[in-house]
Design an enzyme around this catalytic site. Structure first.
Site, PDB file in Angstrom:
ATOM      1  N   CYS A 118     -21.943 -19.160  19.497  1.00 18.21           N
ATOM      2  CA  CYS A 118     -22.102 -18.278  18.337  1.00 18.21           C
ATOM      3  C   CYS A 118     -23.298 -17.364  18.637  1.00 18.21           C
ATOM      4  O   CYS A 118     -23.657 -17.196  19.801  1.00 18.21           O
ATOM      5  CB  CYS A 118     -22.258 -19.070  17.035  1.00 18.21           C
ATOM      6  SG  CYS A 118     -23.807 -19.973  16.847  1.00 18.21           S
ATOM      7  N   ARG A 129     -23.012 -21.991  13.398  1.00 15.79           N
ATOM      8  CA  ARG A 129     -21.590 -22.188  13.690  1.00 15.79           C
ATOM      9  C   ARG A 129     -21.327 -23.018  14.933  1.00 15.79           C
ATOM     10  O   ARG A 129     -20.543 -23.980  14.885  1.00 15.79           O
ATOM     11  CB  ARG A 129     -20.877 -20.833  13.831  1.00 15.79           C
ATOM     12  CG  ARG A 129     -20.777 -20.068  12.541  1.00 15.79           C
ATOM     13  CD  ARG A 129     -20.279 -18.660  12.757  1.00 15.79           C
ATOM     14  NE  ARG A 129     -21.292 -17.891  13.477  1.00 15.79           N
ATOM     15  CZ  ARG A 129     -21.137 -16.649  13.886  1.00 15.79           C
ATOM     16  NH1 ARG A 129     -19.988 -16.024  13.698  1.00 15.79           N
ATOM     17  NH2 ARG A 129     -22.112 -16.011  14.499  1.00 15.79           N
ATOM     18  N   ASP A 147     -20.410 -15.652  10.110  1.00 19.36           N
ATOM     19  CA  ASP A 147     -21.720 -16.297  10.177  1.00 19.36           C
ATOM     20  C   ASP A 147     -22.201 -16.669   8.771  1.00 19.36           C
ATOM     21  O   ASP A 147     -22.358 -15.792   7.926  1.00 19.36           O
ATOM     22  CB  ASP A 147     -22.713 -15.334  10.837  1.00 19.36           C
ATOM     23  CG  ASP A 147     -23.983 -16.021  11.284  1.00 19.36           C
ATOM     24  OD1 ASP A 147     -24.253 -17.155  10.835  1.00 19.36           O
ATOM     25  OD2 ASP A 147     -24.720 -15.416  12.084  1.00 19.36           O
TER      26      ASP A 147
END
Length: 148
Positions: free
Chosen positions: A9, A15, A117
């Site tokens: 990520c 994440r 996100d």
């Protein structure tokens, strides 16, 4: 444990660590799982909301520290799995030699999907992100059985 998945990520605090923890729970010992970030601040701790959600899943990533993606990490993984299409494209530009083993988490099923996100979001936003990741990990697991 020969098969290796690397989740990517942006900062490696939300994440990709959630994907790492959820995948460890789902895949068990049959796969080696790790994570990194495109723009990670080396050594940064996992986000508190992400940590709490993983603890609810009996996954303790309290010792996790962010790390930036490197060529060595790319080379070591069997699959490099970023959270967004844009990250996939960036990784393929930065590391063209690993293009064939780089595929966005949302590209393993029938639809192309980005994991947005959750940074700066509420615990419920993180919980929704974890749910999306978990659903896509199920598709990934199914595809790896077919391809593996």
């Amino acid at each position: 444990m020969g098969f290796k998945l690397l989740f990517i990520c942006t900062g490696n605090t939300c994440r990709s660590p959630m994907a790492e923890g959820l995948a460890r729970d789902m895949f068990g010992d049959m796969v080696q799982i790790s994570s990194a970030g495109m723009s990670a601040w080396e050594g940064e701790e996992i986000n508190a909301h992400a940590l709490e959600i993983l603890k609810e899943q009996n996954q303790d990533l309290s010792q996790h520290r962010a790390r930036r993606i490197t060529e060595e990490l790319m080379a070591d993984a069997d699959w490099v799995i970023p959270m967004t299409q844009a990250q996939e494209e960036s990784l393929k530009r930065l590391f063209p030699q690993y293009e064939t083993k780089t595929r966005c988490l949302g590209n393993w099923g029938d639809s192309q999907k980005d994991i947005l996100d959750p940074w700066m979001g509420s615990l419920n936003v993180y919980r929704q992100t974890a749910k999306e990741i978990s659903e896509l990990l199920s598709e990934l697991k199914e595809k790896l059985r077919l391809e593996g």
